[in-house]
Scaffold this motif. Structure first.
Motif, short mmCIF file in Angstrom:
data_model
loop_
_atom_site.label_atom_id
_atom_site.label_comp_id
_atom_site.label_asym_id
_atom_site.label_seq_id
_atom_site.Cartn_x
_atom_site.Cartn_y
_atom_site.Cartn_z
N ASN A 175 53.51 53.79 20.93
CA ASN A 175 52.24 53.54 21.60
C ASN A 175 51.14 54.40 20.99
OD1 ASN A 175 53.43 51.74 23.38
ND2 ASN A 175 53.75 53.27 24.99
N ARG A 176 49.94 53.82 20.90
CA ARG A 176 48.86 54.48 20.18
C ARG A 176 47.62 54.61 21.07
NH1 ARG A 176 49.62 53.19 14.01
NH2 ARG A 176 47.64 54.29 13.93
N PHE A 177 46.89 55.69 20.82
CA PHE A 177 45.68 55.97 21.58
C PHE A 177 44.61 56.46 20.60
CE2 PHE A 177 49.47 56.73 24.00
CZ PHE A 177 49.26 56.08 25.20
N ILE A 178 43.37 56.03 20.83
CA ILE A 178 42.27 56.38 19.94
C ILE A 178 41.10 56.91 20.76
CG2 ILE A 178 40.65 55.54 18.19
CD1 ILE A 178 42.56 53.29 17.57
N SER A 179 40.52 58.00 20.32
CA SER A 179 39.30 58.48 20.97
C SER A 179 38.13 57.64 20.49
CB SER A 179 39.06 59.96 20.62
OG SER A 179 38.78 60.09 19.24
N VAL A 180 37.29 57.21 21.42
CA VAL A 180 36.14 56.39 21.06
C VAL A 180 34.89 56.91 21.78
CG1 VAL A 180 37.50 54.31 20.66
CG2 VAL A 180 36.58 54.73 22.93
N MET A 181 33.75 56.62 21.20
CA MET A 181 32.47 56.92 21.80
C MET A 181 31.79 55.60 22.13
SD MET A 181 30.79 59.65 22.69
CE MET A 181 31.50 60.87 21.60
N SER A 182 31.58 55.34 23.40
CA SER A 182 30.98 54.06 23.79
C SER A 182 29.57 53.95 23.23
CB SER A 182 30.93 53.95 25.32
OG SER A 182 32.23 53.99 25.86
N PRO A 183 29.23 52.82 22.62
CA PRO A 183 27.90 52.67 22.02
C PRO A 183 26.83 52.43 23.07
CG PRO A 183 29.10 50.62 21.84
CD PRO A 183 30.07 51.62 22.44
N HIS A 184 25.59 52.67 22.69
CA HIS A 184 24.46 52.34 23.55
C HIS A 184 24.32 50.82 23.63
CE1 HIS A 184 22.75 56.28 24.40
NE2 HIS A 184 23.05 56.61 23.16
N LEU A 185 23.81 50.35 24.74
CA LEU A 185 23.60 48.91 24.93
C LEU A 185 22.33 48.48 24.21
CD1 LEU A 185 24.36 48.63 28.75
CD2 LEU A 185 25.93 48.21 26.85
N GLU A 186 22.34 47.27 23.69
CA GLU A 186 21.13 46.69 23.13
C GLU A 186 20.33 46.08 24.27
OE1 GLU A 186 22.57 43.97 20.20
OE2 GLU A 186 22.90 45.54 18.71
N ARG A 187 19.05 46.40 24.32
CA ARG A 187 18.22 45.99 25.46
C ARG A 187 16.99 45.23 24.99
NH1 ARG A 187 19.07 48.93 30.00
NH2 ARG A 187 18.12 47.10 30.97
N PRO A 188 16.57 44.20 25.75
CA PRO A 188 15.32 43.50 25.42
C PRO A 188 14.12 44.37 25.81
CG PRO A 188 16.25 42.64 27.44
CD PRO A 188 17.25 43.60 26.89
N MET A 189 13.00 44.13 25.16
CA MET A 189 11.77 44.89 25.42
C MET A 189 11.12 44.35 26.69
SD MET A 189 9.84 47.34 24.39
CE MET A 189 8.14 47.94 24.39
N GLU A 190 11.70 44.69 27.84
CA GLU A 190 11.21 44.20 29.12
C GLU A 190 10.73 45.37 29.97
OE1 GLU A 190 14.37 41.96 30.86
OE2 GLU A 190 13.95 40.17 29.66
N ILE A 191 9.56 45.89 29.67
CA ILE A 191 8.94 46.93 30.46
C ILE A 191 7.47 46.59 30.66
CG2 ILE A 191 10.53 48.74 29.68
CD1 ILE A 191 8.31 49.75 27.86
N ALA A 192 6.91 47.07 31.74
CA ALA A 192 5.49 46.84 31.99
C ALA A 192 4.69 47.91 31.28
CB ALA A 192 5.22 46.89 33.49
#
Length: 371
Positions: A175-192
């Motif tokens: 059995n194998r295990f890997i350390s990972v760093m979750s990536p940032h989400l890509e977001r649309p430019m939806e701000i006022a």
């Protein structure tokens, strides 16, 4: 049972709290009775651990991709073999296949094998077999043993050396295990558009951006804590000014972390938006058990401040070291609180800067046009 190479793994990292550390497992087990039943990260026994290095700022794989160590050579600025370097102590017709890094820690003595990549730079460090209680324990022991050696090399040669990924293989099962760093989400430019931002808000926003841009959990933690500290001091200042002026004293909002599962997503939507996806892994990493149902101020004072003090004062006047970047357990403590800490920051910004931070979101995280 021999360790299975499984060299064909190339997958997308599953969702998780962005920029936070987690362990991805590839194991053989019966189908769990519950959809989100906890998966044991290996049993007590012998583990092979491979730490793959990378040059800072130069990831080995595209964002959100993960692969077993066999599919990566690793890289660093440390030349150990040809064609990058031929040690004077090695005969001209001989080459360097590996180096041995010896280390003594509280966990015992370690002989770690350093492997060069095709260009002759140190790429991977391997512990062939060590006893551990589970995969995370195996990683911690090897990281602790290697980190001090890497820190010594870094300070002697003024050379950065960074661990990119850790692979842990349970020798008895494969059995194998890997350390990972979750990536940032890509977001649309939806701000006022925000016409005017106060100096206070601009300062806090700059700290938030610095935290997001950093790949160092200690610096991220300090940035977020500085925001929390700044907001709380601003509240005290507003109260003092109201008392002096004889006006109504502003009452800080009673803010707390929800305790029930059904409250988690609405609480997050209020400061991230209703369209942002949340999954089980994210929710588990954000809602730390000790913090559920507690007020923000209690969490800050009882849990976050002690960690902040250890980070900010790594060496006291007496010279006593309180936190080491080489101690993996310390880094895990930082990652434990970072996701929730960021959510608390966003809730406090929304309550204290309503016209500047997310003025277009209602309490459900729904977009409401502003005039």
């Amino acid at each position: 049972m021999p360790v299975s190479a499984k060299q064909n793994l190339s997958a997308k990292i599953p969702a998780g709290s962005p920029a936070c550390f987690s362990i991805l497992g590839s194991i053989t087990m019966p189908t769990p009775k519950e959809a989100y039943a906890p998966v044991q990260g290996g049993d007590p026994g012998q583990y092979k651990v491979v730490l793959t290095l990378a040059r800072p700022g130069q990831p080995l794989l595209p964002e959100a991709q993960v692969a077993y160590f066999e599919n990566m050579q690793g890289d660093s600025h440390l030349a150990i073999a040809e064609p990058a370097y031929h040690p004077p102590s090695v005969a001209a017709n001989d080459g360097v296949e590996s180096i041995i890094l010896q280390s003594q820690t509280d966990d015992g003595a370690f002989n770690l094998i350093g492997k060069p990549n095709a260009r002759g730079f140190l790429g991977q460090v391997i512990a062939e077999s060590i006893p551990a209680s589970d995969a995370q324990d195996a990683r911690t022991k090897v990281y602790r043993a290697l980190a001090s050696s890497l820190s010594n090399i870094a300070i002697q040669l003024d050379t950065p050396i960074s661990v990119y990924q850790s692979d842990m293989i349970e020798i008895a099962t494969g059995n194998r295990f890997i350390s990972v760093m979750s990536p940032h989400l890509e977001r649309p430019m939806e701000i006022a558009p925000t016409a005017t931002m106060s100096k206070e808000f601009r300062s806090l926003a700059a700290l938030y951006r610095e935290a997001l841009n950093s790949n160092t959990p200690a610096f991220q933690f300090l940035c977020y804590f500085k925001i929390l500290e700044g907001i709380r001091k601003r509240r005290q200042q507003l109260i003092a000014e109201a008392k002096t002026a004889g006006t109504e004293i502003p009452k800080p909002p009673a803010q707390l972390v929800p305790s029930e599962d059904a409250q988690f997503i609405p609480w997050l939507n209020a400061v991230y938006g209703a369209r942002r996806p949340w999954d089980f892994i994210m929710l588990q990493s954000i809602f730390v058990l000790e913090a559920r149902g507690k007020k923000f101020n209690q969490i800050i004072d009882d849990y976050l401040r002690p960690v902040r003090d250890r980070v900010a004062h790594a060496v006291l006047d007496s010279g006593e070291v309180t936190l080491s970047a080489d101690e993996d357990l310390d880094v895990r403590e930082l990652y434990k609180w970072l996701s929730l800490m960021k959510c608390i920051v966003r809730h406090m910004l929304k309550s204290d800067f309503p016209s500047e931070f997310l003025p277009y979101f209602n309490e459900k995280g729904e977009y409401v046009p502003t005039s």
